[in-house]
Design a protein around this motif. Structure first.
Motif, PDB file in Angstrom:
ATOM      1  N   CYS A  22       0.831  -1.208   0.000  1.00  0.00           N
ATOM      2  CA  CYS A  22       0.000   0.000   0.000  1.00  0.00           C
ATOM      3  C   CYS A  22       0.866   1.259   0.000  1.00  0.00           C
ATOM      4  O   CYS A  22       0.545   2.246  -0.685  1.00  0.00           O
ATOM      5  CB  CYS A  22      -0.930   0.005   1.209  1.00  0.00           C
ATOM      6  N   PHE A  29      -5.554   3.266   3.626  1.00  0.00           N
ATOM      7  CA  PHE A  29      -6.236   2.084   4.142  1.00  0.00           C
ATOM      8  C   PHE A  29      -6.631   2.302   5.588  1.00  0.00           C
ATOM      9  O   PHE A  29      -6.079   3.168   6.284  1.00  0.00           O
ATOM     10  CB  PHE A  29      -5.335   0.845   4.042  1.00  0.00           C
ATOM     11  N   TYR A  61     -12.519  -4.756   0.100  1.00  0.00           N
ATOM     12  CA  TYR A  61     -12.240  -3.671  -0.846  1.00  0.00           C
ATOM     13  C   TYR A  61     -13.226  -3.737  -1.997  1.00  0.00           C
ATOM     14  O   TYR A  61     -13.390  -4.790  -2.609  1.00  0.00           O
ATOM     15  CB  TYR A  61     -10.809  -3.822  -1.372  1.00  0.00           C
TER      16      TYR A  61
END
Length: 210
Positions: A22, A29, A61
């Motif tokens: 990420c 997130f 997600y």
């Protein structure tokens, strides 16, 4: 776009693969701590619906649920079109995935007994011969990575940083941090120094947690 939700212990090596991915993508997130020692248990019926293996990480997600850390990393790179991390060309992609699969199978199986005995102090892992064998196999597998890095002179599959470096980078940190007799592998030291130039690695990889 719905926010990425990550369920898992922030100290987990597999969760940190996803967190570092990420960071490389620049993806925001929400992390909810799940696992032993947290308020949220992975054995509750609600969690087992998400992952029947009762393991982290799990992501939620865009209305979907996904588990298995290497698969999650591949999905996020592909979803956000990060072909630098995971190439589109079939052979180039396979070269990255080859090392990711090697890390998840061959390398992990090599270190597991020694790590559980010497770092986790597991009562079920006290066989001296098994510990010594695991340490030898751990060093042997890390020497395979060292030889590959001698060939490339940079990252695991070449001069480009990829997902393969995320999964190996976490494993390298665990090897370095564990109280074992370490093989002399200079290419891995150079590689470690190279990875430490990436903020995602210093935050989620070489952050003092094995």
């Amino acid at each position: 776009m719905a926010a990425l939700k990550i369920l898992g212990k922030s100290s987990s090596i597999n969760v940190r693969k996803v967190l570092w991915t990420c960071a490389e993508i620049g993806l925001d997130f929400d992390l909810t701590e799940f696992g032993s020692g947290t308020p949220n248990s992975v054995t509750t019926p609600e969690f087992l619906i998400l992952n029947p293996n009762a393991m982290v990480p799990v992501i939620q997600y865009e209305g979907q649920v996904l588990w298995e850390s290497n698969t999650i990393c591949r999905y996020l790179a592909a979803r956000h079109q990060r072909t630098d991390l995971l190439p589109q060309d079939p052979m180039a992609r396979a070269q990255v995935e080859k090392w990711m699969d090697w890390q998840a199978t061959e390398l992990n199986n090599a270190w597991r007994y020694a790590f559980m005995a010497l770092v986790r102090h597991s009562p079920a892992h006290r066989d001296t011969a098994a510990i010594e064998h695991s340490v030898r196999e751990w060093n042997r597998h890390m020497s395979i990575a060292d030889l590959q890095l001698q060939r490339t002179g940079a990252y695991l599959v070449g001069d480009q940083f990829t997902l393969a470096d995320i999964v190996l980078g976490l494993s390298l940190n665990r090897w370095r941090a564990s109280p074992i007799a370490h093989a002399n592998l200079p290419a891995l030291q150079t590689y470690f120094d190279l990875l430490c130039k990436r903020s995602g690695y210093t935050q989620y990889g070489a952050n003092g947690i094995a």
